[in-house]
Design a protein around this motif. Sequence first.
Motif, PDB file in Angstrom:
ATOM      1  N   UNK A  16       0.878  -1.234  -0.069  1.00 50.27           N
ATOM      2  CA  UNK A  16      -0.143  -0.057   0.044  1.00 50.27           C
ATOM      3  C   UNK A  16       0.971   1.381   0.128  1.00 50.27           C
ATOM      4  N   UNK A  17       1.904   1.240   0.721  1.00 51.44           N
ATOM      5  CA  UNK A  17       2.860   2.598   0.950  1.00 51.44           C
ATOM      6  C   UNK A  17       3.298   2.682  -0.555  1.00 51.44           C
ATOM      7  N   UNK A  18       4.068   1.427  -1.044  1.00 50.29           N
ATOM      8  CA  UNK A  18       4.653   1.641  -2.512  1.00 50.29           C
ATOM      9  C   UNK A  18       3.566   2.127  -3.476  1.00 50.29           C
ATOM     10  N   UNK A  35       2.087  19.566  -6.975  1.00 44.46           N
ATOM     11  CA  UNK A  35       1.684  18.304  -6.317  1.00 44.46           C
ATOM     12  C   UNK A  35       1.183  18.562  -5.058  1.00 44.46           C
ATOM     13  N   UNK A  36       0.079  18.202  -4.449  1.00 51.39           N
ATOM     14  CA  UNK A  36      -0.589  18.411  -3.120  1.00 51.39           C
ATOM     15  C   UNK A  36      -0.960  17.170  -2.443  1.00 51.39           C
ATOM     16  N   UNK A  37      -0.869  17.284  -1.093  1.00 52.34           N
ATOM     17  CA  UNK A  37      -1.188  16.224  -0.195  1.00 52.34           C
ATOM     18  C   UNK A  37      -2.865  15.566  -0.601  1.00 52.34           C
ATOM     19  N   UNK A  38      -3.587  16.550  -1.165  1.00 49.67           N
ATOM     20  CA  UNK A  38      -4.900  16.233  -1.584  1.00 49.67           C
ATOM     21  C   UNK A  38      -4.966  15.517  -2.701  1.00 49.67           C
ATOM     22  N   UNK A  39      -4.264  15.854  -3.527  1.00 46.28           N
ATOM     23  CA  UNK A  39      -4.119  15.282  -5.008  1.00 46.28           C
ATOM     24  C   UNK A  39      -3.641  13.786  -4.794  1.00 46.28           C
ATOM     25  N   UNK A  40      -2.446  13.593  -3.906  1.00 44.91           N
ATOM     26  CA  UNK A  40      -1.792  12.141  -3.724  1.00 44.91           C
ATOM     27  C   UNK A  40      -2.937  11.308  -2.999  1.00 44.91           C
ATOM     28  N   UNK A  41      -3.807  11.973  -2.126  1.00 40.85           N
ATOM     29  CA  UNK A  41      -4.702  11.046  -1.360  1.00 40.85           C
ATOM     30  C   UNK A  41      -5.737  10.631  -2.389  1.00 40.85           C
ATOM     31  N   UNK A  42      -6.086  11.516  -3.128  1.00 43.06           N
ATOM     32  CA  UNK A  42      -7.179  11.202  -4.269  1.00 43.06           C
ATOM     33  C   UNK A  42      -6.631  10.002  -5.328  1.00 43.06           C
ATOM     34  N   UNK A  43      -5.420  10.311  -5.711  1.00 44.91           N
ATOM     35  CA  UNK A  43      -4.906   9.490  -6.680  1.00 44.91           C
ATOM     36  C   UNK A  43      -4.604   8.115  -5.894  1.00 44.91           C
ATOM     37  N   UNK A  44      -4.286   8.137  -4.680  1.00 42.06           N
ATOM     38  CA  UNK A  44      -3.835   6.840  -4.164  1.00 42.06           C
ATOM     39  C   UNK A  44      -5.041   6.080  -3.363  1.00 42.06           C
ATOM     40  N   UNK A  45      -6.143   6.766  -3.487  1.00 44.26           N
ATOM     41  CA  UNK A  45      -7.354   6.549  -2.679  1.00 44.26           C
ATOM     42  C   UNK A  45      -7.152   6.146  -1.345  1.00 44.26           C
TER      43      UNK A  45
END
Length: 219
Positions: A16-18, A35-45
């Motif tokens: 999951x972390x990978x 890049x934002x934390x919000x975008x990462x959270x959305x992309x990584x579900x």
Amino acid sequence: MLTDLNINDEQELTARQQAVLDAVLGLLVEEGDALTMTAVARRASCSKETLYKWFGDRDGLLTATVQWQASKVRAGNYDLQHLDAAALRDSLEGFGANWLQVISSSTSVALNRVAVSHAGSGKSSLGQIVLANGRFAIGERLKPLLEAGRAAGLLAFEDTEAAFRTFFGLVGRDVQIRLLLGDALTLGAAEIARDAARATQQFLSLFGTETSRPKARFV
């Protein structure tokens, strides 16, 4: 800052972390510095809370991403106690090919572009993060092989760092700067293998002993 993750060893990362770090790399290719934390959270579900728990903050996430990308460059497997000329050559060629494959990928190019941008503007410490966890960390992986080669009488040099930098330069040549500046340079597997073999032969011509020095040169 990072919590308890050891990104330099992929065995310490869960799948999951990978996946999260791969999502960051994908976003860097697409969005660069946006890049934002919000975008990462959305992309990584996953939730932002999970990201903060694992990586601390945005710089921590970027640090982990750099470490994850750099962890893909390996010095190969070799027996320190029974290193011979063939194993030394194979390990150097493998490292060179591995490194060229990583730095020529779109993800590494995007990551390095953001790091250069930050280093020049003073936005963050990402430039230092990339140096410490990329180039310097990779050097520490290869130096034991070089020192083992010297101990086995296969290499002759005084300064390990200088020897590493020579090999690094022979392998990389102008590839990284051309890619960073937008050159449409494409390296296939066969070309990467050939370049790594050429760099290894050149390196052994400079630092090899009679036991390991190549008999012929590339032209």
